[in-house]
Design an enzyme around this catalytic site. Structure first.
Site, PDB file in Angstrom:
ATOM      1  N   GLU A 109      30.898  62.973  31.632  1.00 39.32           N
ATOM      2  CA  GLU A 109      29.945  63.168  32.065  1.00 39.32           C
ATOM      3  C   GLU A 109      29.444  62.528  32.466  1.00 39.32           C
ATOM      4  O   GLU A 109      28.372  63.862  33.134  1.00 39.32           O
ATOM      5  CB  GLU A 109      29.233  63.645  30.239  1.00 39.32           C
ATOM      6  CG  GLU A 109      30.675  64.212  29.498  1.00 39.32           C
ATOM      7  CD  GLU A 109      30.976  65.121  27.946  1.00 39.32           C
ATOM      8  OE1 GLU A 109      30.104  65.640  27.258  1.00 39.32           O
ATOM      9  OE2 GLU A 109      30.261  63.770  27.115  1.00 39.32           O
TER      10      GLU A 109
ATOM     11  N   GLU B  76      37.436  64.990  23.529  1.00 38.51           N
ATOM     12  CA  GLU B  76      36.556  64.562  21.801  1.00 38.51           C
ATOM     13  C   GLU B  76      37.755  65.163  21.129  1.00 38.51           C
ATOM     14  O   GLU B  76      37.131  65.308  19.897  1.00 38.51           O
ATOM     15  CB  GLU B  76      34.903  65.339  22.586  1.00 38.51           C
ATOM     16  CG  GLU B  76      34.246  63.785  23.139  1.00 38.51           C
ATOM     17  CD  GLU B  76      34.192  63.970  24.349  1.00 38.51           C
ATOM     18  OE1 GLU B  76      33.613  62.617  25.228  1.00 38.51           O
ATOM     19  OE2 GLU B  76      34.740  64.767  25.045  1.00 38.51           O
TER      20      GLU B  76
END
Length: 254
Positions: free
Chosen positions: A108, A128
């Site tokens: 990210e 995640e």
């Protein structure tokens, strides 16, 4: 600045290095603040036109420091989000120079950059869901604008990695480098930018980024409620514990 974030300035280029190789450059609170401080200096200096973000020791960044998370420590900076960067990237162009893994929040961070230079052996991923978490640092908002929708969805839902070679094929990676050469190739690209008029470069970046990402602020606000429920769950803590204890997680769905 802290010793977990190193900076080098010169020739119109700012190089910001995440310096926690012993934990694959995982981001804790101190490191997030260090990145934010480095970006502030980059933004505030008129002699710097373009920045490079990279990681020490052959890894870009493995994301959030899960041990710090279990201690209740969030690697966030108010107004900037994860890593002191993802919710407010610099107004000047930023290149991510990726060696090894850009994983979870590390991916990210790379997606927060305007350009990506990556080693052929580099790998990107947002795992995640495998930890009972949600990729809430911009990955789910930016991936569908960078990759084909179905591929972005596959990466997000399976948590499986994407190779730099495939990333280059689909337009995620601008330049493929030989192993160990990502920073050098990022510098070469940065110098091609830095030789241009600084105000024109900054304005051009802002217009292109605005056209591509104008909904980011709305997206972060919209995902907050859904993510808050997940972060408060027993599964989120179980995912972090299982990772730290090197075992398979035992999900409870609550």
């Amino acid at each position: 600045m802290t010793d977990t974030v190193l900076t080098e300035f010169g020739d119109g280029i700012a190089v910001i290095t995440i310096n926690r190789p012993e934990v694959r450059n995982a981001i804790d609170r101190v490191t997030a603040r260090g990145i934010a401080a480095a970006v502030d200096e980059f933004e505030g200096r008129s002699d710097l036109v373009v920045g490079i973000l990279t990681g020490a020791g052959g890894t870009f960044c493995s994301g959030m420091d899960l041990e710090a998370f279990l201690r209740g420590e969030a690697p966030l900076v108010r107004g900037r989000g994860f890593g002191g960067l993802v919710e407010r990237p610099p107004t000047k162009p930023l290149i991510a120079a990726v060696e090894g893994w850009a994983l979870a929040g590390g991916f990210e961070l790379a997606l927060s950059a305007d350009l990506i230079v990556a080693s052929r052996t580099a790998r990107f991923g947002i795992p995640e869901v495998k930890r009972g978490l949600v990729a809430a640092a911009g990955g789910l908002l930016r991936l569908p604008k960078t990759l084909p929708y179905q591929l972005a969805m596959q990466i997000a839902l399976t948590g499986e990695p994407l190779s730099a070679v495939d990333g280059h094929r689909y337009g995620l990676v601008n330049v493929l480098s030989e192993p160990g050469a990502a920073v050098a190739d990022a510098r070469e690209l940065a110098m091609r930018i830095a030789c241009n008029a600084p105000l024109a470069v900054e304005a051009t970046k802002q217009i292109v980024a605005g056209a591509a990402r104008w909904v980011d602020a709305e997206g972060f606000a919209a995902q907050e409620q859904a993510v808050a429920k997940v972060l408060a769950s027993q599964d989120a803590r179980e995912g972090a514990r299982a990772f730290a204890e090197k075992r398979a997680p035992r999900w409870q769905g609550r």
